[in-house]
Scaffold this active site. Structure first.
Site, PDB file in Angstrom:
ATOM      1  N   LYS A  11      19.663   7.471 -65.563  1.00  0.00           N
ATOM      2  CA  LYS A  11      20.308   6.281 -65.039  1.00  0.00           C
ATOM      3  C   LYS A  11      19.774   5.191 -65.930  1.00  0.00           C
ATOM      4  O   LYS A  11      18.612   4.775 -65.690  1.00  0.00           O
ATOM      5  CB  LYS A  11      20.593   6.062 -63.744  1.00  0.00           C
ATOM      6  CG  LYS A  11      21.409   4.937 -63.152  1.00  0.00           C
ATOM      7  CD  LYS A  11      21.247   4.843 -61.717  1.00  0.00           C
ATOM      8  CE  LYS A  11      22.025   3.893 -61.212  1.00  0.00           C
ATOM      9  NZ  LYS A  11      22.142   2.529 -61.876  1.00  0.00           N
TER      10      LYS A  11
ATOM     11  N   GLU B   2      15.034   4.446 -63.956  1.00  0.00           N
ATOM     12  CA  GLU B   2      15.807   3.850 -62.650  1.00  0.00           C
ATOM     13  C   GLU B   2      16.246   5.063 -61.703  1.00  0.00           C
ATOM     14  O   GLU B   2      16.486   4.806 -60.770  1.00  0.00           O
ATOM     15  CB  GLU B   2      16.825   3.091 -63.069  1.00  0.00           C
ATOM     16  CG  GLU B   2      17.686   2.310 -62.034  1.00  0.00           C
ATOM     17  CD  GLU B   2      18.803   1.392 -62.358  1.00  0.00           C
ATOM     18  OE1 GLU B   2      19.336   0.696 -61.498  1.00  0.00           O
ATOM     19  OE2 GLU B   2      19.253   1.475 -63.392  1.00  0.00           O
TER      20      GLU B   2
ATOM     21  N   ASP C 284      19.502   0.874 -66.927  1.00  0.00           N
ATOM     22  CA  ASP C 284      19.419  -0.351 -66.270  1.00  0.00           C
ATOM     23  C   ASP C 284      19.824  -1.257 -67.358  1.00  0.00           C
ATOM     24  O   ASP C 284      19.088  -1.986 -68.002  1.00  0.00           O
ATOM     25  CB  ASP C 284      18.172  -0.562 -65.863  1.00  0.00           C
ATOM     26  CG  ASP C 284      18.043  -1.717 -64.811  1.00  0.00           C
ATOM     27  OD1 ASP C 284      19.223  -2.159 -64.380  1.00  0.00           O
ATOM     28  OD2 ASP C 284      17.064  -2.337 -64.409  1.00  0.00           O
TER      29      ASP C 284
END
Length: 320
Positions: free
Chosen positions: A22, A168, A24
């Site tokens: 994931k 993240e 950011d």
């Protein structure tokens, strides 16, 4: 296509899912018409091409084949990790190309590609696994863009590795899923790594509307170097009863002196004696040591302010 917050798929279904880091950053769709040009659109649909001039060389890479690529624009820190605060200095410059070019020389961005909804023809109905193979076959790895590998299966290990590396989180994508534009789908699940720490309440901001007379947010800090350092405002995480209880505690502790050093520039703040301790969750810290996306978890009446942050290292920057 958007991901739905959730948890890891059941272990028995693990091999039906792919796992990606994931990121950011700023989500973008990259349009390559096949004429050598490139168009970047944000989730809002805004044309943000001019904000990222270093991505223009993507235009001719696929020749005359029209394509739409899905990805995330990142700004990387010294450790090669996405730093949203760095990226913010590049966002919002789509209508200021001269400024964007100057910032590009100082804070270059990197585009991470993870899907291809169109390649010569629409691929929306194709399963994720096939789209992912087509994307990787394009070999789009360059000075400002890359196509990181996705891991099939091993979801628990992928999530654990993301935590260990300070990332993240992960996005879980079902291998047989179609690409559904504009839909927050259960076929894509995002899991954010959240941290929790104890903080000291040093102030609050009044709520508005139905929260009039109650705290809309509390201003919190942590001790470092003999000072109470401001680490941010927390405005979510309470039930109505908890908010009312907190309001009474804050009124009893009100003072006219800001307890933070240095004092943050927060308009309309009410200061309190720094004697209430709470626990908050958050995603990451900014370069100045502020908590990103903090949420209130609970009061900690079992802790004194001295116990709550003993041994806390000095934040990397100054808040204000």
């Amino acid at each position: 296509m958007l991901a739905t917050p959730g948890t890891l798929p059941p272990t028995a279904q693990d091999d039906r899912w792919a796992y990606e880091t994931k990121q950011d950053g700023q989500r973008v769709l990259v349009y390559l018409p096949g004429d050598g040009s490139v168009l970047l659109r944000a989730r809002s649909g805004e044309d943000i091409t001019a904000a990222y001039p270093e991505l223009r060389p993507l235009g001719p890479l696929l020749g005359s084949t029209p394509a739409i690529l899905d990805g995330e624009v990142l700004a990387l820190d010294e450790q090669g990790r996405a730093d949203f605060q760095l990226l913010q200095s590049r966002m919002g410059l789509a209508h200021a190309p001269a400024r964007a070019a100057r910032r590009a020389a100082q804070v270059p961005v990197h585009l991470v590609l993870f899907d291809v909804p169109h390649l010569g023809q629409p691929l929306l109905a194709h399963p994720y696994a096939r789209r992912r193979t087509r994307l990787e076959e394009l070999g789009l790895d360059g000075p400002h863009w890359s196509t990181p590998a996705a891991v099939v299966g091993h979801g628990a290990e992928a999530l654990r590795a993301s935590r260990e590396h300070g990332l993240e989180g992960v996005v879980c994508k079902r291998l047989d899923s179609r690409y559904t534009p504009g839909v927050r789908s259960r076929a894509w699940i995002k899991i954010r790594n959240l941290r929790s720490e104890d903080v000291i309440v040093g102030g609050w901001l009044p709520g508005k509307g139905r929260l009039s007379g109650l705290p809309g947010a509390v201003l919190v800090g942590q001790r470092a170097g003999g000072r109470l350092r401001y680490v941010g405002g927390v405005g979510t995480g309470w039930s109505e009863a908890e908010r009312a209880e907190l309001a009474a505690l804050l009124r009893a502790a009100e003072t006219g002196v800001c307890p933070f050093d240095p004092a943050p520039r927060v308009l309309g703040a009410h200061w309190v004696l720094p004697r209430l301790v709470g626990e908050v969750s958050y995603s990451t810290r900014t370069r100045a040591g502020l908590l990103r996306q903090p949420s209130w978890l609970r009061l900690r009446p079992d802790l004194t302010p001295e116990e709550s942050s003993a041994g806390l290292p000095d934040p990397p920057g100054q808040a204000g």
